[in-house]
Design an enzyme around this catalytic site. Structure first.
Site, PDB file in Angstrom:
ATOM      1  N   TYR A   1      -1.313  -0.653  10.421  1.00 35.08           N
ATOM      2  CA  TYR A   1      -1.549  -1.032   9.016  1.00 35.08           C
ATOM      3  C   TYR A   1      -0.302  -0.701   8.186  1.00 35.08           C
ATOM      4  O   TYR A   1       0.206  -1.552   7.443  1.00 35.08           O
ATOM      5  CB  TYR A   1      -2.764  -0.283   8.465  1.00 35.08           C
ATOM      6  CG  TYR A   1      -3.048  -0.595   7.009  1.00 35.08           C
ATOM      7  CD1 TYR A   1      -3.511  -1.848   6.615  1.00 35.08           C
ATOM      8  CD2 TYR A   1      -2.845   0.363   5.999  1.00 35.08           C
ATOM      9  CE1 TYR A   1      -3.762  -2.141   5.285  1.00 35.08           C
ATOM     10  CE2 TYR A   1      -3.087   0.080   4.662  1.00 35.08           C
ATOM     11  CZ  TYR A   1      -3.550  -1.175   4.312  1.00 35.08           C
ATOM     12  OH  TYR A   1      -3.788  -1.466   2.979  1.00 35.08           O
TER      13      TYR A   1
ATOM     14  N   SER B   1       0.880  -1.184   0.000  1.00 37.92           N
ATOM     15  CA  SER B   1       0.000   0.000   0.000  1.00 37.92           C
ATOM     16  C   SER B   1       0.912   1.227   0.000  1.00 37.92           C
ATOM     17  O   SER B   1       2.067   1.145   0.440  1.00 37.92           O
ATOM     18  CB  SER B   1      -0.846   0.000   1.272  1.00 37.92           C
ATOM     19  OG  SER B   1      -1.466   1.265   1.446  1.00 37.92           O
TER      20      SER B   1
END
Ligand SMILES: NC(=O)c1ccc[n+]([C@@H]2O[C@H](COP(=O)([O-])OP(=O)(O)OC[C@H]3O[C@@H](n4cnc5c(N)ncnc54)[C@H](OP(=O)(O)O)[C@@H]3O)[C@@H](O)[C@H]2O)c1
Length: 247
Positions: free
Chosen positions: A153, A140
């Protein structure tokens, strides 16, 4: 070349995994799909078959090594080999650290990190033995840039950068011809925001995605491009996002 390649896809029941499964199958790949929601996989597989594609699927919880091993076994039983594994399952329950949502921290580590380790462990003996293979993982932009609410995350996605680079280096040194590609998407419209339990943050992220989000088909195109690249070439990293998203 994509035609006839056997491609395992984790997190194939929605979003990026689903879009990639459909695109690769339409280009002649034999796709092997895993996720926890069997009903979704069944519907996606039926659509692929209706369009003339070849597909197998099985329930998969990436946190269980045995499930990952079983998916590789399914690929070999149905299609005779494995050429690519797309390690894409993930979740993003963002929150500030002070909220102490420790169960969600651990869940992200279990799925986003250990899920990838399990997926690699399941396929590496096959790739090593056949002296070929392609490991593709979805990181990501959160694995490249820090942002408040995304400590854990981002950490799980940051991990992938190191892990995939070392996998690439070791494979080159060991002469196993295993290619790697790590994809760093920005805002992509999928079901991912549904994993955020912090209502304030979920609303903020939804606003961002409503403004900038693009289709998961764009990431499917990148995976397809990576697989289609000649076997002697690794394109190790792709950062992909909306053209108008500034952060
Ligand atoms: N959307 C974005 O903006 C964006 C940006 C950067 C990176 N990513 C990354 O892209 C990847 C795919 O996410 P997405 O955006 O396509 O979201 P999504 O639509 O929510 O898809 C996530 C997929 O992961 C699967 N999954 C979750 N936990 C699992 C588990 N324990 N075992 C097996 N499968 C599991 C889900 O299936 P089941 O629930 O059926 O198991 C689903 O198929 C994730 O790694 C995410 O972090 C997304």
């Amino acid at each position: 070349m994509i035609r006839d390649k056997v491609v395992i896809i984790t997190g194939a029941s929605s979003g990026i995994g689903e879009a990639t499964a459909k695109l690769l199958a339409s280009k002649g790949a034999k796709v092997v799909l895993g996720a926890r929601r069997l009903d979704k996989l069944e519907a996606i597989a039926a659509e692929i078959e209706r369009s003339g594609g070849q597909v197998a699927f099985q329930e998969l919880d990436v946190t269980r090594q045995s499930d990952n091993d079983a998916l590789v076994k399914l690929a070999k039983e149905r299609f005779g080999r494995v050429d690519v594994t797309f390690l894409n399952a993930g979740l993003m329950p963002n929150s500030n650290l002070s909220a102490l949502k420790t169960d969600e921290w651990h869940q992200m580590v279990d799925v986003n990190i250990k899920g990838v380790l399990n997926g690699v462990a399941a396929v590496l003996p096959t790739f090593t033995e056949q002296k070929s293979g392609h490991v593709i993982a979805t990181s990501s932009v959160a694995g490249l840039k820090a942002y408040p609410g995304g400590a854990v995350y981002g950490g799980t996605k940051w991990f992938l950068r190191d892990f995939m680079e070392v996998l690439r280096m070791e494979s080159a040194m060991e002469g196993t011809n295993i290619r790697t590609a790590t994809i760093y998407p920005a805002a992509i419209n999928t079901e991912l925001l549904g994993t955020i339990s912090d209502q304030g943050l979920a609303g903020q992220m939804q606003g961002l995605y409503d403004k900038f989000g693009i289709s998961p088909d764009r990431i499917a195109d990148v995976v397809s491009f990576a697989i289609d690249t000649p076997d002697d070439t690794t394109i190790n990293e792709f950062t992909v996002g909306p053209a108008n998203q500034p952060w």
